[in-house]
Design a protein around this motif. Structure first.
Motif: not given
Lengths: 370, 475
Positions: A226, A255, A277-278, A281, A284-285, A287-288, A294-295, A297-299, B450, B453-456, B459-460, B462, B464
């Motif tokens: 991503x 980026x 996407x699961x 996700x 993303x967690x 990275x979070x 990065x909280x 950030x926009x993908x 996506x 654009x979609x906020x991280x 996605x985090x 989402x 589970x």
């Protein structure tokens, strides 16, 4: 009409192009046959990590040799390939993890490799100020870095052509037959003939091996990545994790690339990949947790390349077990980009001299028939 | 936007887009008893053409015209059908397993459907002229959106330039709303009139003929129209101050302007359809990518149909009819016993062919000229997000870069937040022209979700699957 060459390399990824270049440097006239275009798959769309850090012990000598080529890549291919050397850092998320890293670094040192350096929390925060305060330390490999994968693959292709190699793209190999000491390679664009064939077909290498009656347990995988919109600069080295899957890098344009090996689904017949996407996700967690900055950030984009993975996660490198004149160079299991320059040189050495200075026994295709 | 609608995990039919195609499809499917959800990005139904039809502050009906207000009936029909509309929902991913990634109410939802109808409509064709990125230059569609949603009428010295029905419609709407237009610079090539003559008989019977003629007469009576424009540039330091133009072979003229509204037709919005890997073809008449569809609108991916302008430009009336046909096909597949409640297939096809009459005339007449599709001047920006010029693209193609995806890797062209919406067609046509091959051969950007654009953080956060939740508890 049959086209003849000194060697036929199947697959114009960074490995196929590098082998063709090194064969040409040794005076041979190779032909590279590519079913799509150079760098379309794993070689062109990977994260671009140039990493000696945290490799399988068997790969370390090859990786170290390849690193020397990366450090003079412009001399080798006439292009800097976007290579920068800001180091790579393996972050420990727990004390237990840091202890296991310490054992690994110590063991590497006993075999004479010193590129990995254990670092404590303070040094980690110095190298990666944005990392979460909860991380106790890690390992750094300071000469590591990153390059632009597509540009690098194209540079190897261009230089190989400049030195006399041919690259035919959009042409698929359909059969391999042995005829009077030479290999006849049937393709969608006619017959090619050479005494030597190199199978560097990446995710499609299993088919080539099967055509030779030498099936391998190759799994076709689709590692996902991503990328974010531009952010203020906050990190220089590439960061990787071992417990949770992550590789993390910020480009000059701001980026941020998020990878680490979570897999989507690939269809090698149609080149189609589908993202999961699961699992993204989960990335993303991670990275979070690791980078609070990065909280925000926009993908903007996500993708997957199509790659080959072997059951033991190390590649197949070396001569065929059954077919004279055939050599394998595939199955890099999503970490082959950095090895491209070095393994290409090694293959050319193997093909022209019959042996290699570096140990390649662990990568023999024979290991799957035992 | 905070979401107030509860989204279920699965529906029989999911429709993306609440323009004419999506509304008509949703109404028909829900009437036949399919559990139907329509997901739409905008705050209210209507799509582009009927944007804000329920909420627009423009109350005088003559300004936006009867064709606009027709949208009210579609919305009413939809609202009484029992279909669920979710406004403010962005669909950023659709998989071949018919799973939708939806951003709504600050959260990501994964929704499964048994059938999907994509009704994501059209967007304006890129118009890459020198200076097109200057403040003070915008698209006619953008200006029309402001008019519909906020009643904003452009002021100052306003110049419209380009070709196509929407350009003339916007001119009429601005004039009726009391605005002034300094000039209309018509880029329609003169030879198009001759070529379009052959298509004239079918256009004479189309619903657009009389309306179109009235509209042109109305605008020409009130505004200066300069035809046969062959050169067009926007000039200014920090913002637009002048428009430089030439008609035919005449010398270039400079005209002061505060606002330049550009338009050269609309093309299917293919970002979502391309990202699913649906097969597309290059259309030589509409000069754009069009998904390959059967007559019901079914795409190459099983379970996914496309209706409306996203299936090829056909206009609002055709869009609604295509929506009904796609809904009909969904009902036929999922609940054939309910078909008796719907109009016959034959009636639906008849209605569509009536709505499509005359389209070939419009497509031929308003086909934009090559010089405004493929920039002549090397300094012209093509990719606005990554600031890539026409000259850089030509150089890279000369180096052996054969397609849009290699161009992405070389120049980052098309890799910005717009995902190629503003440069994709230009890039395909430029590479085709440089390499002297067809656009079909060159292909398009490989697009990935996506698509927006979609906020991280979303996605985090989402939801589970249970296995992952257990892993977290253990860790």
């Amino acid at each position: 009409m049959t086209i003849t060459a000194d060697a036929i390399v199947i697959g114009a990824g960074i490995h196929g192009c590098s082998t063709a270049l090194h064969l040409a440097m040794r005076g041979l006239k190779p032909i590279v046959i590519e079913k799509d275009y150079a760098g379309k798959h794993a070689s062109g769309v990977n994260a671009g990590g140039v990493r000696q850090l945290a490799r399988h012990f068997a790969e370390v000598p090859l990786s170290v040799a390849s690193m020397e080529l990366w450090e003079r890549i412009e001399d080798l291919v006439g292009d800097d390939c976007g290579f920068t050397s800001e180091g790579q850092v393996l972050v420990a998320e727990t004390e237990a993890e840091l202890e296991s890293f310490r054992a690994r670094v110590d063991e590497l040192r006993t075999t004479g490799f010193t590129h990995e350096e254990l670092i404590d929390h303070a040094e980690l925060k110095k190298l990666v100020p944005a990392v979460s305060d909860s991380c106790p330390g890690g390992v750094v490999s300071r000469r590591d870095g990153a390059a632009n994968p597509f540009r690098a693959t194209q540079a190897f292709r261009r230089k190989a052509i400049l030195l006399g190699a041919k690259v035919v793209e959009g042409v698929t190999v359909t059969a391999l037959t042995r005829q009077g000491g030479a290999w006849r390679v049937s393709t969608t664009a006619g017959i090619f003939e050479a005494p030597v064939v190199v199978n560097a077909a990446g995710a499609w290498a299993g088919r080539i091996a099967a055509m030779l009656g030498e099936p391998v347990p190759l799994e076709v995988i689709a590692p996902m990545l991503m990328i974010t919109s531009r952010m203020p600069h906050f990190i220089r080295p590439v960061v990787i994790l071992r417990g949770r899957k992550l590789s993390f890098k910020q480009f000059d344009n701001g980026t941020v690339l998020i990878g680490g090996g979570h897999l989507g689904r690939a269809d090698p017949e149609t080149n189609y990949t589908e993202l999961d996407w699961t699992k993204l996700s989960e990335s993303a967690r991670t990275v979070w947790d690791l980078f609070p900055v990065m909280r925000q950030a926009t993908i903007v984009r996500a993708w997957a390349g199509i790659e080959a993975r072997m059951p033991d996660d190390i590649p197949v490198i070396g001569p065929s077990s059954s077919s004279e004149g055939v050599y394998h160079q595939f199955g890099f299991s999503a970490h082959g980009f950095q090895l491209g320059p070095g393994v290409g040189a090694l293959m050319a050495e193997l093909i022209t001299t019959g042996s290699t200075n570096l140990p390649i026994a662990p990568f023999s295709i024979m290991r799957f028939s035992k | 936007m905070s979401g107030s609608t509860v989204l279920e995990n699965s529906y029989e039919l999911a429709i993306i887009g609440a323009g004419p195609a999506g509304l008509a499809a949703g109404a028909m499917a829900a009437k036949a008893g399919l559990t139907t959800i329509v997901l739409d990005e905008n705050p209210a139904p209507g799509g582009q053409i009927y944007r804000a039809v329920k909420t627009t502050p423009v109350r005088r009906e003559d300004i936006l015209g009867a064709d606009y207000w027709h949208g009210r009936e579609l919305v009413q029909e939809f609202e009484s059908s029992g279909a669920q509309l979710v406004s403010g929902a962005t669909v950023w991913s659709v998989s071949r397993a018919l799973e939708l990634g939806v951003s709504y109410g600050g959260r990501t939802h994964l929704i499964n459907a048994r059938r999907i109808i994509l009704a994501t409509g059209a967007l304006e064709r890129p118009f890459p002229i020198p200076g097109w990125t200057l403040p003070g230059v915008m698209t006619a569609g953008g200006a029309q959106t402001l008019l519909k949603t906020s009643g904003l009428v452009p002021s100052g010295r306003v110049v419209l330039a380009g070709t196509g029905p929407l350009l003339w419609l916007l001119a009429a709407q601005i004039l009726r709303a009391g605005g002034d237009i300094t000039a209309i610079l018509d880029t329609t090539p003169r030879e198009n009139y001759v070529r379009a003559l052959r298509q004239l008989p079918s256009f004479l019977i189309s619903p657009y003929f009389a309306k179109g003629l009235r509209l042109l007469t109305e605008v020409r009576r009130k505004t200066r129209v300069i035809s046969g424009i062959t050169k067009l540039e926007a000039h200014g330091q920090d913002k637009l101050t002048d428009v430089l133009f030439a008609a035919g072979n005449q010398p270039a003229t400079r005209m002061s302007a505060d606002l330049l509204l550009l338009h050269q037709g609309v093309v299917p919005n293919i970002n979502l359809t391309m990202s699913i890997g649906i097969a597309h073809r290059w259309d030589e008449l509409q000069l754009c990518w069009i998904p390959v569809l059967d007559r019901y609108g079914n795409s190459s991916v099983p379970g996914i149909a496309i209706a409306g302008d996203g299936a090829g430009i056909g206009g609002a009336l055709a869009a609604a009819e295509r929506g009904r046909l796609a809904a009909y096909a969904a009902v036929k597949a999922l609940k054939p016993e309910a078909l008796s409640h719907l109009p016959s297939e034959q009636l639906l096809f008849q209605a569509l062919s009536k709505a499509e009459a005359g389209r070939a005339f419009l497509d031929t007449l308003y086909q934009p000229p090559q010089r405004f599709r493929v920039p002549v001047d090397d300094a012209t920006l093509v990719c606005r997000c990554e600031e890539v010029t026409a000259g850089q693209i030509r150089e890279t193609v000369a180096l052996g870069c054969e397609g849009p995806n290699q161009l992405k890797s070389f120049l980052r062209c098309g890799m910005g937040a717009c995902q190629g919406r503003l440069c994709g067609l230009t890039v395909t046509e430029m590479i085709a022209a440089e390499r002297r091959v067809s656009p079909e051969h060159v292909g398009y950007y490989r697009l990935r979700p996506p698509v927006k654009p979609i906020p991280l953080a979303e996605i985090a956060a989402m939801p589970q699957p249970e296995s992952a939740l257990k892993a977290v508890v253990r860790g």
